[in-house]
Design an enzyme around this catalytic site. Structure first.
Site, PDB file in Angstrom:
ATOM      1  N   GLU A  33       0.845  -1.189   0.000  1.00  0.00           N
ATOM      2  CA  GLU A  33       0.000   0.000   0.000  1.00  0.00           C
ATOM      3  C   GLU A  33       0.887   1.247   0.000  1.00  0.00           C
ATOM      4  O   GLU A  33       1.965   1.257   0.585  1.00  0.00           O
ATOM      5  CB  GLU A  33      -0.930  -0.019   1.210  1.00  0.00           C
ATOM      6  CG  GLU A  33      -1.962  -1.122   1.071  1.00  0.00           C
ATOM      7  CD  GLU A  33      -2.919  -1.202   2.236  1.00  0.00           C
ATOM      8  OE1 GLU A  33      -3.107  -0.204   2.948  1.00  0.00           O
ATOM      9  OE2 GLU A  33      -3.472  -2.296   2.430  1.00  0.00           O
ATOM     10  N   LEU A  50      14.655  -3.394   7.718  1.00  0.00           N
ATOM     11  CA  LEU A  50      15.423  -3.336   8.969  1.00  0.00           C
ATOM     12  C   LEU A  50      15.211  -1.968   9.612  1.00  0.00           C
ATOM     13  O   LEU A  50      16.118  -1.411  10.210  1.00  0.00           O
ATOM     14  CB  LEU A  50      16.907  -3.602   8.711  1.00  0.00           C
ATOM     15  CG  LEU A  50      17.284  -5.038   8.339  1.00  0.00           C
ATOM     16  CD1 LEU A  50      18.786  -5.166   8.093  1.00  0.00           C
ATOM     17  CD2 LEU A  50      16.866  -6.042   9.429  1.00  0.00           C
ATOM     18  N   CYS A  73      -1.985  -6.984   6.387  1.00  0.00           N
ATOM     19  CA  CYS A  73      -1.416  -8.249   5.918  1.00  0.00           C
ATOM     20  C   CYS A  73      -0.395  -8.909   6.832  1.00  0.00           C
ATOM     21  O   CYS A  73      -0.582 -10.056   7.216  1.00  0.00           O
ATOM     22  CB  CYS A  73      -0.869  -8.048   4.521  1.00  0.00           C
ATOM     23  SG  CYS A  73      -2.234  -7.779   3.371  1.00  0.00           S
TER      24      CYS A  73
HETATM   25  P1  NAD Z   1     -10.220  -5.206   0.779  1.00  0.00           P
HETATM   26  O1  NAD Z   1     -10.887  -5.559   2.040  1.00  0.00           O
HETATM   27  O2  NAD Z   1      -9.620  -3.865   0.596  1.00  0.00           O
HETATM   28  O3  NAD Z   1     -11.263  -5.385  -0.433  1.00  0.00           O
HETATM   29  C1  NAD Z   1     -12.045  -6.514  -0.624  1.00  0.00           C
HETATM   30  C2  NAD Z   1     -13.196  -6.132  -1.581  1.00  0.00           C
HETATM   31  O4  NAD Z   1     -13.891  -7.323  -1.939  1.00  0.00           O
HETATM   32  C3  NAD Z   1     -14.233  -5.208  -0.959  1.00  0.00           C
HETATM   33  O5  NAD Z   1     -14.471  -4.113  -1.807  1.00  0.00           O
HETATM   34  C4  NAD Z   1     -15.483  -6.086  -0.829  1.00  0.00           C
HETATM   35  O6  NAD Z   1     -16.706  -5.374  -0.953  1.00  0.00           O
HETATM   36  C5  NAD Z   1     -15.292  -7.048  -1.982  1.00  0.00           C
HETATM   37  N1  NAD Z   1     -16.028  -8.314  -1.871  1.00  0.00           N
HETATM   38  C6  NAD Z   1     -16.168  -9.113  -0.786  1.00  0.00           C
HETATM   39  N2  NAD Z   1     -16.889 -10.198  -1.106  1.00  0.00           N
HETATM   40  C7  NAD Z   1     -17.185 -10.099  -2.420  1.00  0.00           C
HETATM   41  C8  NAD Z   1     -17.904 -10.920  -3.341  1.00  0.00           C
HETATM   42  N3  NAD Z   1     -18.450 -12.083  -2.977  1.00  0.00           N
HETATM   43  N4  NAD Z   1     -18.038 -10.518  -4.609  1.00  0.00           N
HETATM   44  C9  NAD Z   1     -17.510  -9.331  -5.007  1.00  0.00           C
HETATM   45  N5  NAD Z   1     -16.824  -8.510  -4.178  1.00  0.00           N
HETATM   46  C10 NAD Z   1     -16.659  -8.896  -2.913  1.00  0.00           C
HETATM   47  O7  NAD Z   1      -9.147  -6.340   0.525  1.00  0.00           O
HETATM   48  P2  NAD Z   1      -7.628  -6.184   0.014  1.00  0.00           P
HETATM   49  O8  NAD Z   1      -6.837  -5.401   0.996  1.00  0.00           O
HETATM   50  O9  NAD Z   1      -7.635  -5.795  -1.407  1.00  0.00           O
HETATM   51  O10 NAD Z   1      -7.130  -7.692   0.147  1.00  0.00           O
HETATM   52  C11 NAD Z   1      -7.616  -8.699  -0.703  1.00  0.00           C
HETATM   53  C12 NAD Z   1      -6.713  -9.914  -0.588  1.00  0.00           C
HETATM   54  O11 NAD Z   1      -5.428  -9.590  -1.124  1.00  0.00           O
HETATM   55  C13 NAD Z   1      -6.462 -10.392   0.839  1.00  0.00           C
HETATM   56  O12 NAD Z   1      -6.347 -11.783   0.839  1.00  0.00           O
HETATM   57  C14 NAD Z   1      -5.123  -9.766   1.195  1.00  0.00           C
HETATM   58  O13 NAD Z   1      -4.427 -10.526   2.162  1.00  0.00           O
HETATM   59  C15 NAD Z   1      -4.405  -9.817  -0.129  1.00  0.00           C
HETATM   60  N6  NAD Z   1      -3.366  -8.783  -0.320  1.00  0.00           N
HETATM   61  C16 NAD Z   1      -3.616  -7.511   0.082  1.00  0.00           C
HETATM   62  C17 NAD Z   1      -2.644  -6.541  -0.141  1.00  0.00           C
HETATM   63  C18 NAD Z   1      -2.851  -5.113   0.310  1.00  0.00           C
HETATM   64  O14 NAD Z   1      -1.936  -4.319   0.178  1.00  0.00           O
HETATM   65  N7  NAD Z   1      -4.003  -4.731   0.841  1.00  0.00           N
HETATM   66  C19 NAD Z   1      -1.453  -6.867  -0.809  1.00  0.00           C
HETATM   67  C20 NAD Z   1      -1.258  -8.191  -1.216  1.00  0.00           C
HETATM   68  C21 NAD Z   1      -2.229  -9.138  -0.977  1.00  0.00           C
HETATM   69  C1  UGA Z   2       3.195  -5.792   2.762  1.00  0.00           C
HETATM   70  C2  UGA Z   2       4.291  -6.313   1.824  1.00  0.00           C
HETATM   71  O1  UGA Z   2       5.379  -5.383   1.793  1.00  0.00           O
HETATM   72  C3  UGA Z   2       3.738  -6.522   0.414  1.00  0.00           C
HETATM   73  O2  UGA Z   2       4.757  -7.104  -0.403  1.00  0.00           O
HETATM   74  C4  UGA Z   2       2.554  -7.460   0.481  1.00  0.00           C
HETATM   75  O3  UGA Z   2       1.992  -7.640  -0.795  1.00  0.00           O
HETATM   76  C5  UGA Z   2       1.519  -6.884   1.417  1.00  0.00           C
HETATM   77  O4  UGA Z   2       2.109  -6.683   2.734  1.00  0.00           O
HETATM   78  C6  UGA Z   2       0.370  -7.830   1.597  1.00  0.00           C
HETATM   79  O5  UGA Z   2       0.513  -9.024   1.511  1.00  0.00           O
HETATM   80  O6  UGA Z   2      -0.690  -7.273   1.831  1.00  0.00           O
HETATM   81  P1  UGA Z   2       2.138  -3.411   3.247  1.00  0.00           P
HETATM   82  O7  UGA Z   2       1.450  -4.098   4.381  1.00  0.00           O
HETATM   83  O8  UGA Z   2       1.342  -2.540   2.356  1.00  0.00           O
HETATM   84  O9  UGA Z   2       2.821  -4.507   2.296  1.00  0.00           O
HETATM   85  O10 UGA Z   2       3.281  -2.497   3.835  1.00  0.00           O
HETATM   86  P2  UGA Z   2       4.853  -2.635   4.183  1.00  0.00           P
HETATM   87  O11 UGA Z   2       5.565  -1.528   3.554  1.00  0.00           O
HETATM   88  O12 UGA Z   2       5.368  -4.001   3.947  1.00  0.00           O
HETATM   89  O13 UGA Z   2       4.836  -2.344   5.756  1.00  0.00           O
HETATM   90  C7  UGA Z   2       4.173  -3.217   6.657  1.00  0.00           C
HETATM   91  C8  UGA Z   2       4.400  -2.726   8.072  1.00  0.00           C
HETATM   92  O14 UGA Z   2       5.746  -2.919   8.474  1.00  0.00           O
HETATM   93  C9  UGA Z   2       4.114  -1.230   8.266  1.00  0.00           C
HETATM   94  O15 UGA Z   2       3.412  -1.042   9.475  1.00  0.00           O
HETATM   95  C10 UGA Z   2       5.484  -0.598   8.363  1.00  0.00           C
HETATM   96  O16 UGA Z   2       5.493   0.558   9.165  1.00  0.00           O
HETATM   97  C11 UGA Z   2       6.274  -1.725   9.020  1.00  0.00           C
HETATM   98  N1  UGA Z   2       7.719  -1.667   8.717  1.00  0.00           N
HETATM   99  C12 UGA Z   2       8.150  -1.806   7.437  1.00  0.00           C
HETATM  100  C13 UGA Z   2       8.629  -1.503   9.755  1.00  0.00           C
HETATM  101  O17 UGA Z   2       8.246  -1.389  10.940  1.00  0.00           O
HETATM  102  N2  UGA Z   2       9.968  -1.484   9.457  1.00  0.00           N
HETATM  103  C14 UGA Z   2      10.431  -1.614   8.193  1.00  0.00           C
HETATM  104  O18 UGA Z   2      11.659  -1.588   8.004  1.00  0.00           O
HETATM  105  C15 UGA Z   2       9.492  -1.780   7.150  1.00  0.00           C
END
Ligand code: NAD
Ligand code: UGA
Length: 476
Positions: A169, A264, A274
């Site tokens: 993010e 680090l 996540c």
């Molecule tokens: P999120 O909660 O932001 O969004 C999920 C969306 O899915 C919502 O808009 C919700 O309304 C919709 N939804 C739920 N049920 C549904 C259905 N049956 N049909 C259609 N839409 C539906 O979720 P996210 O943060 O995007 O995470 C999604 C997945 O990706 C998770 O497994 C998460 O672990 C993984 N992931 C997230 C990130 C991240 O940065 N947020 C990065 C890598 C992987």
């Molecule tokens: C993390 C991973 O970096 C992504 O590769 C992955 O796709 C995602 O989770 C996921 O699976 O959702 P994100 O959670 O968006 O991404 O953010 P990061 O930048 O990884 O930071 C995670 C947390 O660790 C934050 O709270 C950040 O402040 C903390 N952090 C990060 C530290 O405390 N120290 C660091 O050196 C780096």
């Protein structure tokens, strides 16, 4: 097979990828849909949240993510992204349907797969003869294999693959365009290759493997990165005991390319939607197989201690009592660049401070509206200078660049006591001490004010913090 099968460019697999149905317009679904649509792939984005879809139709994104608004408007104008609340419409002619819905933690730490199951069931019913179903959500090892049975229709097996997402993010669009790797898992090689085609324009190695290995690559990556953070936070504690500087220690350790400097950064530890949930879910997956994955539990434990130790540090800086003290908290989002408050350190820190009787005033450049829902009793303001008025301590919880470039001389005029406690080691200590502050950070020696006018604060703060200036350890 788990060798890269090529880079995006090298994996030339024939014609233009067909229409894609993306299920879930959250961080992953929305970013992926918009970015694929931007590369002229026809994408239908399906969500059950109609308000979210309405907002998107107006060209507004429900999340704060750099570059995303502009791209959304562009793909809506070009007609490459269609927003749908109807599964049949979204699935019509789709070559690939990607499920990107949430997998939040259940009370015991396991991943809640009910959203994935529901999304898969509701879309596979409209899968055509050439459709590949793909799980993009983060799911525990074995999930894709076990969900294959949901993809049988009229005696026909619709291929199901998994393609975990690695974006972060705050840099999601950039991460989509420059991924470290593309991982695709499944038992149908040609289906996996069709999924790989979607990413063929990206210059990234593509790994095609079995679905369980792909699932474990995703969890392993997050758990390993979280482990680095917890490791450096333990080292930070040792630095405090010995008078060393964890920033220098991290740079020295990280200079070894086998380790690397990334992740680090010592401080308040990891939050977000996540790392906390994935580390616990991986631990639960291991324990399901009778394995005690102690390292994962240590990561979680160290992470939670980082937050409580930080509150103790604030308390100590204020002569041991927080009751009635005004604490200005700068930063609420779980990290800079996002308005996401899920598992944000700020929530734990602020609740703890308030439990100990402190009056907290907090600010964030973008997360105040989301924070208001989670911290109903906290005073939230938009302007950092307003936040610090009459503060007994200024506390940094999220390392927004805006805070680094604050006019600390101006802040010094506004606060009641000149104490800054930096939970992310992000400020320039020289600026702070020049402005008359005692600067306390994590795993580094406390620094005292050097300006003459602030001599009084120097004496007071040294007295409050009770810590001698750090000395390098002399080696005989
Ligand atoms: P999120 O909660 O932001 O969004 C999920 C969306 O899915 C919502 O808009 C919700 O309304 C919709 N939804 C739920 N049920 C549904 C259905 N049956 N049909 C259609 N839409 C539906 O979720 P996210 O943060 O995007 O995470 C999604 C997945 O990706 C998770 O497994 C998460 O672990 C993984 N992931 C997230 C990130 C991240 O940065 N947020 C990065 C890598 C992987
Ligand atoms: C993390 C991973 O970096 C992504 O590769 C992955 O796709 C995602 O989770 C996921 O699976 O959702 P994100 O959670 O968006 O991404 O953010 P990061 O930048 O990884 O930071 C995670 C947390 O660790 C934050 O709270 C950040 O402040 C903390 N952090 C990060 C530290 O405390 N120290 C660091 O050196 C780096």
């Amino acid at each position: 097979m788990i060798a890269p099968v090529g880079s995006g460019g090298a994996l030339a697999l024939g014609g233009r990828p067909g229409p894609v149905c993306m299920v879930g317009a959250g961080y992953v679904g929305l970013v992926t849909a918009v970015c694929l649509a931007d590369s002229d792939i026809e994408v239908r984005l399906l969500d059950v949240d109609r308000d979210r879809l309405d907002m998107l139709r107006e060209g507004r994104t429900p999340i704060h993510e750099p570059l995303l608004d502009e791209l959304l408007i562009s793909v809506l104008r070009r007609g490459t992204l269609l927003l749908c609340d109807d599964a049949a419409e979204a699935m019509r002619g789709a070559q690939v349907a990607m499920i990107a819905v949430g997998t939040p933690p259940l009370a015991d730490g396991r991943a809640d797969l009910s959203f994935v199951r529901a999304a898969l069931t509701s879309t596979v019913a409209d899968a055509g003869p050439g459709t590949v179903m793909v799980i993009k959500s983060t799911v525990p090892p074995g999930t894709t294999a076990s969900m294959r049975r949901l993809c049988r229709r009229n005696g026909r097996q619709i291929p199901l693959a998994v393609c975990p997402e690695f974006l972060s993010e705050g840099s999601a669009v950039k991460d989509f365009r420059h991924p470290p790797q593309v991982v695709i898992g499944g038992d149908d090689r040609s289906a996996c290759e069709r999924v790989a085609q979607l990413f063929a324009h990206l210059d990234a190695p593509v790994f095609i493997t079995d679905s369980t290995s792909a699932e474990l690559i995703k969890y392993g990556t997050n758990a390993f990165l979280a482990m680095k953070i917890s490791f450096i936070n333990e080292m930070a504690q040792l630095c405090e005991h010995t008078g060393a500087d964890v920033g220098m220690v991290a740079s020295g350790i990280g200079a070894d390319t086998r380790i690397g400097r990334a992740f680090l950064g010592a401080g308040l530890g990891f939050g977000g939607s996540c790392f906390p949930k994935d580390v616990r879910a991986l631990d639960m997956a291991a324990s399901y197989h009778g394995q005690s994955f102690g390292l994962l539990r240590a990561e979680v434990e160290v992470n939670s201690q980082a937050r409580s130790r930080f509150v103790a540090k604030i308390q100590k800086a204020l002569r041991g009592t927080l009751a009635g003290r005004r604490i200005a908290v700068l930063g609420l989002a779980f990290k800079p660049g996002t308005d996401d408050m899920r598992q944000a350190a700020s929530v734990d820190v602020i609740r703890h401070l308030e439990d100990l009787g402190a009056n907290v005033v907090a600010t964030d450049p973008v997360a105040v509206p989301n924070a208001a829902r989670m911290l109903p009793s906290t005073t939230l303001v938009g302007d950092p200078y307003e936040c610090v008025v009459a503060a007994d301590a200024v506390v940094i919880v999220t390392e927004w660049p805006e805070y680094r470039s604050l006019d600390w001389h101006r802040v010094a005029q506004l606060v009641r006591r000149h104490i800054v406690i930096d939970g992310r080691n992000c400020l320039d200590g020289d600026d702070l001490v020049q402005a008359g502050f005692t600067y306390i950070s994590v795993g580094r020696p406390t620094r005292h004010p050097i300006s003459k006018s602030a001599g009084r604060w120097k004496r007071q703060a040294a007295d409050l913090v009770g810590q001698p200036p750090a000395r390098s350890m002399r080696i005989a």
